[in-house]
Each structure stands twice: as C-alpha cells, then as structure tokens.
Design a protein around this motif. Structure first.
Motif, PDB file in Angstrom:
ATOM      1  N   ILE A  62      42.192  40.375  45.012  1.00  0.00           N
ATOM      2  CA  ILE A  62      43.015  41.533  44.693  1.00  0.00           C
ATOM      3  C   ILE A  62      44.479  41.155  44.916  1.00  0.00           C
ATOM      4  CG2 ILE A  62      43.505  43.956  45.241  1.00  0.00           C
ATOM      5  CD1 ILE A  62      40.711  43.500  44.099  1.00  0.00           C
ATOM      6  N   VAL A  63      45.276  41.282  43.872  1.00  0.00           N
ATOM      7  CA  VAL A  63      46.711  41.007  43.941  1.00  0.00           C
ATOM      8  C   VAL A  63      47.412  42.308  43.594  1.00  0.00           C
ATOM      9  CG1 VAL A  63      48.623  39.637  43.051  1.00  0.00           C
ATOM     10  CG2 VAL A  63      46.356  38.611  43.258  1.00  0.00           C
ATOM     11  N   GLY A  64      48.018  42.922  44.595  1.00  0.00           N
ATOM     12  CA  GLY A  64      48.597  44.248  44.387  1.00  0.00           C
ATOM     13  C   GLY A  64      47.476  45.234  44.144  1.00  0.00           C
ATOM     14  N   ARG A  65      47.452  45.822  42.970  1.00  0.00           N
ATOM     15  CA  ARG A  65      46.363  46.734  42.593  1.00  0.00           C
ATOM     16  C   ARG A  65      45.438  46.115  41.564  1.00  0.00           C
ATOM     17  NH1 ARG A  65      48.831  52.770  41.906  1.00  0.00           N
ATOM     18  NH2 ARG A  65      49.438  53.044  44.068  1.00  0.00           N
ATOM     19  N   ARG A  66      45.666  44.875  41.233  1.00  0.00           N
ATOM     20  CA  ARG A  66      44.916  44.233  40.164  1.00  0.00           C
ATOM     21  C   ARG A  66      43.889  43.259  40.723  1.00  0.00           C
ATOM     22  NH1 ARG A  66      47.453  42.396  34.639  1.00  0.00           N
ATOM     23  NH2 ARG A  66      47.660  44.628  34.705  1.00  0.00           N
ATOM     24  N   ALA A  67      42.672  43.345  40.202  1.00  0.00           N
ATOM     25  CA  ALA A  67      41.618  42.407  40.567  1.00  0.00           C
ATOM     26  C   ALA A  67      41.681  41.231  39.604  1.00  0.00           C
ATOM     27  CB  ALA A  67      40.259  43.082  40.485  1.00  0.00           C
ATOM     28  N   LEU A  68      41.751  40.028  40.151  1.00  0.00           N
ATOM     29  CA  LEU A  68      41.802  38.821  39.329  1.00  0.00           C
ATOM     30  C   LEU A  68      40.627  37.915  39.652  1.00  0.00           C
ATOM     31  CD1 LEU A  68      45.611  38.010  39.560  1.00  0.00           C
ATOM     32  CD2 LEU A  68      44.391  39.108  37.677  1.00  0.00           C
ATOM     33  N   TYR A  69      40.089  37.314  38.608  1.00  0.00           N
ATOM     34  CA  TYR A  69      38.952  36.413  38.723  1.00  0.00           C
ATOM     35  C   TYR A  69      39.343  35.076  38.106  1.00  0.00           C
ATOM     36  CZ  TYR A  69      36.238  40.745  39.255  1.00  0.00           C
ATOM     37  OH  TYR A  69      35.755  41.959  39.678  1.00  0.00           O
ATOM     38  N   ARG A  70      38.853  33.994  38.680  1.00  0.00           N
ATOM     39  CA  ARG A  70      39.005  32.694  38.021  1.00  0.00           C
ATOM     40  C   ARG A  70      37.964  32.651  36.908  1.00  0.00           C
ATOM     41  NH1 ARG A  70      41.371  28.310  41.484  1.00  0.00           N
ATOM     42  NH2 ARG A  70      41.987  29.368  43.390  1.00  0.00           N
ATOM     43  N   ARG A  71      38.410  32.260  35.737  1.00  0.00           N
ATOM     44  CA  ARG A  71      37.501  32.206  34.592  1.00  0.00           C
ATOM     45  C   ARG A  71      36.286  31.328  34.912  1.00  0.00           C
ATOM     46  NH1 ARG A  71      38.207  33.558  29.355  1.00  0.00           N
ATOM     47  NH2 ARG A  71      40.428  33.748  29.658  1.00  0.00           N
ATOM     48  N   GLU A  72      36.512  30.221  35.613  1.00  0.00           N
ATOM     49  CA  GLU A  72      35.399  29.314  35.935  1.00  0.00           C
ATOM     50  C   GLU A  72      34.387  29.978  36.860  1.00  0.00           C
ATOM     51  OE1 GLU A  72      37.601  26.783  39.463  1.00  0.00           O
ATOM     52  OE2 GLU A  72      38.015  26.303  37.370  1.00  0.00           O
ATOM     53  N   ASP A  73      34.833  30.869  37.767  1.00  0.00           N
ATOM     54  CA  ASP A  73      33.908  31.588  38.640  1.00  0.00           C
ATOM     55  C   ASP A  73      33.073  32.602  37.861  1.00  0.00           C
ATOM     56  OD1 ASP A  73      34.824  30.185  40.839  1.00  0.00           O
ATOM     57  OD2 ASP A  73      36.169  31.789  41.516  1.00  0.00           O
ATOM     58  N   VAL A  74      33.699  33.258  36.890  1.00  0.00           N
ATOM     59  CA  VAL A  74      32.982  34.230  36.066  1.00  0.00           C
ATOM     60  C   VAL A  74      31.906  33.519  35.249  1.00  0.00           C
ATOM     61  CG1 VAL A  74      33.205  35.911  34.179  1.00  0.00           C
ATOM     62  CG2 VAL A  74      34.955  35.796  35.965  1.00  0.00           C
ATOM     63  N   ILE A  75      32.260  32.399  34.663  1.00  0.00           N
ATOM     64  CA  ILE A  75      31.305  31.646  33.850  1.00  0.00           C
ATOM     65  C   ILE A  75      30.190  31.080  34.727  1.00  0.00           C
ATOM     66  CG2 ILE A  75      31.042  29.593  32.390  1.00  0.00           C
ATOM     67  CD1 ILE A  75      33.900  30.284  31.314  1.00  0.00           C
ATOM     68  N   ALA A  76      30.537  30.584  35.916  1.00  0.00           N
ATOM     69  CA  ALA A  76      29.515  30.055  36.833  1.00  0.00           C
ATOM     70  C   ALA A  76      28.554  31.168  37.253  1.00  0.00           C
ATOM     71  CB  ALA A  76      30.179  29.435  38.056  1.00  0.00           C
ATOM     72  N   PHE A  77      29.072  32.369  37.492  1.00  0.00           N
ATOM     73  CA  PHE A  77      28.216  33.494  37.850  1.00  0.00           C
ATOM     74  C   PHE A  77      27.275  33.820  36.700  1.00  0.00           C
ATOM     75  CE2 PHE A  77      27.328  38.074  37.981  1.00  0.00           C
ATOM     76  CZ  PHE A  77      26.706  38.164  39.209  1.00  0.00           C
ATOM     77  N   PHE A  78      27.792  33.815  35.492  1.00  0.00           N
ATOM     78  CA  PHE A  78      26.964  34.100  34.318  1.00  0.00           C
ATOM     79  C   PHE A  78      25.859  33.054  34.166  1.00  0.00           C
ATOM     80  CE2 PHE A  78      25.950  33.754  29.792  1.00  0.00           C
ATOM     81  CZ  PHE A  78      25.551  35.040  29.530  1.00  0.00           C
ATOM     82  N   GLU A  79      26.207  31.787  34.353  1.00  0.00           N
ATOM     83  CA  GLU A  79      25.221  30.725  34.239  1.00  0.00           C
ATOM     84  C   GLU A  79      24.164  30.840  35.337  1.00  0.00           C
ATOM     85  OE1 GLU A  79      27.729  27.279  34.203  1.00  0.00           O
ATOM     86  OE2 GLU A  79      28.064  27.422  32.039  1.00  0.00           O
TER      87      GLU A  79
END
Length: 87
Positions: A62-79
């Motif tokens: 969480i940066v300020g009010r925005r949630a940020l994800y690393r694209r590689e983490d999102v893809i790894a979670f999907f896999e």
C-alpha cells in the motif's frame, strides 16, 4: 564602434554540460494497480482487497491510498492457482 567580444574560457573550463546522475533504483519495477491486477486474475478489485485483508492472494504494497502489486507476483500467483498450490 563597439566590438562584440565572445567570452573566453579560463584554463580547465569546458562548455560541455555534466550528465545528470541516473536514478538510484536497483531495477525497474513493473508495478500494477489493484484494478490491473484484478483484470489479470479475472477477479474484481473488491475480491483482491478482501484477499489482502485475509492475507491471501498476491503480495501487495500500500502506497498512500493505492494498492500496488508487482506484475511478476500476480503472474506467479496465477500460475500457482493453475497448479493447485495457492490458497
């Protein structure tokens, strides 16, 4: 008549500009917002918010009010979901 003089450079002076130092980042981060991560995972942003609260799903910062994800983490979670290993 007045003569126009061009300024002369003292010894050791040059007219070249110094290059600005590069940003001190270890690597370029490929960050996505919660909405973009939700599109990648075919979920709603609210589902990802719930996952974050329950401490499941891809890693989130969480940066300020925005949630940020690393694209590689999102893809790894999907896999991991595809392989049946994510919870």
């Amino acid at each position: 008549m007045s003569q126009t003089r061009t300024p002369t450079l003292s010894r050791g002076m040059t007219t070249k500009k110094k290059a600005a130092p590069e940003a001190a980042t270890p690597k370029t981060l490929d960050l996505v917002t919660r909405e973009e991560a939700a599109r990648i995972l075919h979920q709603t942003p609210k589902t990802l918010a719930n996952w974050h609260s329950a401490r499941i799903g891809p890693k989130c910062t969480i940066v300020g009010r925005r949630a940020l994800y690393r694209r590689e983490d999102v893809i790894a979670f999907f896999e991991a979901l595809e392989a049946g290993k994510a919870a």
